[in-house]
Every structure is written in structure tokens, then in C-alpha cells.
Design a protein around this motif. Structure first.
Motif, short mmCIF file in Angstrom:
data_model
loop_
_atom_site.label_atom_id
_atom_site.label_comp_id
_atom_site.label_asym_id
_atom_site.label_seq_id
_atom_site.Cartn_x
_atom_site.Cartn_y
_atom_site.Cartn_z
N GLU A 167 10.47 30.35 39.87
CA GLU A 167 10.38 30.37 38.37
C GLU A 167 11.45 31.27 37.97
N TRP A 168 11.36 32.66 38.44
CA TRP A 168 12.43 33.60 38.38
C TRP A 168 13.90 33.12 38.72
N ASP A 169 14.26 32.53 39.61
CA ASP A 169 15.38 31.87 40.13
C ASP A 169 16.59 32.38 39.75
N PRO A 170 16.92 33.84 40.23
CA PRO A 170 17.92 34.51 40.00
C PRO A 170 19.49 33.69 40.33
N ILE A 171 19.54 32.89 41.01
CA ILE A 171 20.50 32.33 41.20
C ILE A 171 20.77 31.16 40.92
N GLY A 172 19.75 30.57 40.52
CA GLY A 172 19.71 29.31 39.58
C GLY A 172 19.77 27.90 40.52
N VAL A 173 19.01 27.89 41.51
CA VAL A 173 19.11 26.71 42.40
C VAL A 173 17.74 26.32 42.61
N ALA A 174 16.57 26.95 42.04
CA ALA A 174 15.34 26.58 42.59
C ALA A 174 15.01 25.02 42.44
N ASP A 175 15.61 24.28 41.39
CA ASP A 175 15.19 22.95 41.20
C ASP A 175 15.82 22.22 42.32
N ASP A 176 16.98 22.44 43.01
CA ASP A 176 17.34 21.70 44.34
C ASP A 176 16.95 22.23 45.38
N VAL A 177 16.77 23.52 45.58
CA VAL A 177 16.39 24.20 47.04
C VAL A 177 15.22 25.01 46.79
N GLN A 178 14.02 24.24 47.27
CA GLN A 178 12.63 24.99 46.95
C GLN A 178 12.49 26.10 47.80
N ASP A 179 13.11 26.38 49.00
CA ASP A 179 12.72 27.44 49.89
C ASP A 179 13.89 28.54 49.86
N GLU A 180 14.76 28.44 48.73
CA GLU A 180 15.92 29.44 48.68
C GLU A 180 15.72 30.90 48.79
N TYR A 181 14.40 31.21 48.42
CA TYR A 181 13.81 32.72 48.28
C TYR A 181 13.07 32.91 49.37
N ASP A 182 12.84 31.91 50.26
CA ASP A 182 11.76 32.43 51.29
C ASP A 182 11.96 33.64 52.18
N CYS A 183 13.36 33.95 52.18
CA CYS A 183 13.58 35.21 52.72
C CYS A 183 12.83 36.33 52.34
N MET A 184 12.54 36.49 51.09
CA MET A 184 11.83 37.59 50.61
C MET A 184 10.23 37.26 50.62
N LEU A 185 9.71 36.10 51.10
CA LEU A 185 8.15 36.04 51.24
C LEU A 185 7.58 37.16 52.19
N VAL A 186 7.93 37.24 53.13
CA VAL A 186 7.14 37.96 54.17
C VAL A 186 7.37 39.41 53.83
N PRO A 187 8.59 40.03 53.51
CA PRO A 187 8.60 41.50 52.89
C PRO A 187 8.08 41.69 51.63
N LEU A 188 7.98 40.82 50.59
CA LEU A 188 7.24 41.07 49.31
C LEU A 188 5.83 41.07 49.86
N LEU A 189 5.23 39.95 50.41
CA LEU A 189 4.10 40.31 50.87
C LEU A 189 3.37 41.57 51.55
N ARG A 190 4.24 41.76 52.53
CA ARG A 190 3.97 42.99 53.20
C ARG A 190 3.71 44.18 52.07
N GLN A 191 4.75 44.21 51.33
CA GLN A 191 4.99 45.50 50.10
C GLN A 191 3.69 45.41 49.35
N LEU A 192 3.38 44.27 48.82
CA LEU A 192 2.16 43.98 48.23
C LEU A 192 0.90 44.48 48.85
N ARG A 193 0.73 44.09 50.07
CA ARG A 193 -0.52 44.42 50.89
C ARG A 193 -0.69 45.78 51.32
N ASP A 194 0.48 46.51 51.17
CA ASP A 194 0.56 47.93 51.53
C ASP A 194 0.45 48.81 50.43
N GLY A 195 0.41 48.13 49.36
CA GLY A 195 0.10 48.74 47.94
C GLY A 195 1.54 49.51 47.47
#
Length: 96
Positions: free
Chosen positions: A18-46
Motif C-alpha cells: 500500500e505504501w509502495d514507495p517505488i510504485g511497482v506493487a501492482d505488478d510485483v507483489q513481493d518487491e518489498y519482501d526484503c524488508m519483512l524479516v527485519p521489520l518483524l524482528r524490529q517490531l517484536r523487539d520493541g
């Protein structure tokens, strides 16, 4: 998309798309997957809004070669923290 991805990761992916900072999410659903694990780790770590915002800014600048508006990463960090507080924490406490 990776197989075996959990509900929490899918919801985080949806927010990043939804944020889609590079404007490709409509075509490439996994473009931002590189951020999933680090963000979840940060969120879980408070991590706070500043730390998450700095991570997002670093990704935009160094990984995606963008120059974000000054408030853009911090606004998204606030949105992620709000999501995590209301939904992600309870559902994601056991997800990898």
C-alpha cells in the motif's frame, strides 16, 4: 512469493505494498519482501518509531536508490507501529 509465509508476514507485505514507495506493487507483489524479516524482528523487539523510520529510510536510499521526503519513512514507521500494536503483536507473537 515465498512458500510457507504466515498471516503476519502477509499483512505486513500488504501494508508495504500500500505504501509502495517505488510504485511497482501492482505488478510485483513481493518487491518489498526484503524488508519483512527485519521489520518483524524490529517490531517484536520493541523498536520505536525512530528506529523503524531509520531502517525504512536506509532501505529507500541504499537498497532502492530513492531520496524519500523527510517525513515519508517516519510516517510509515508510525503506521507500522499502530498496526503492530492493534493486530500484529497478538497474531504475530509466534510467527517466524
Amino acid at each position: 512469493m515465498r512458500s510457507g509465509i504466515g498471516v503476519t508476514e502477509n499483512r505486513l507485505r500488504h501494508l508495504l505494498n500500500e505504501w509502495d514507495p517505488i510504485g511497482v506493487a501492482d505488478d510485483v507483489q513481493d518487491e518489498y519482501d526484503c524488508m519483512l524479516v527485519p521489520l518483524l524482528r524490529q517490531l517484536r523487539d520493541g523498536a520505536g518509531q525512530t528506529e523503524i523510520g531509520e531502517f525504512l529510510r536506509h532501505e529507500l536510499e541504499d537498497h532502492f536508490d530513492l531520496t524519500p521526503l523527510p517525513s515519508e519513512p517516519e510516517t510509515m514507521a508510525a503506521r507500522l507501529l499502530s498496526w503492530w500494536t492493534t493486530a500484529g503483536q497478538a497474531e504475530g507473537s509466534g510467527c517466524a
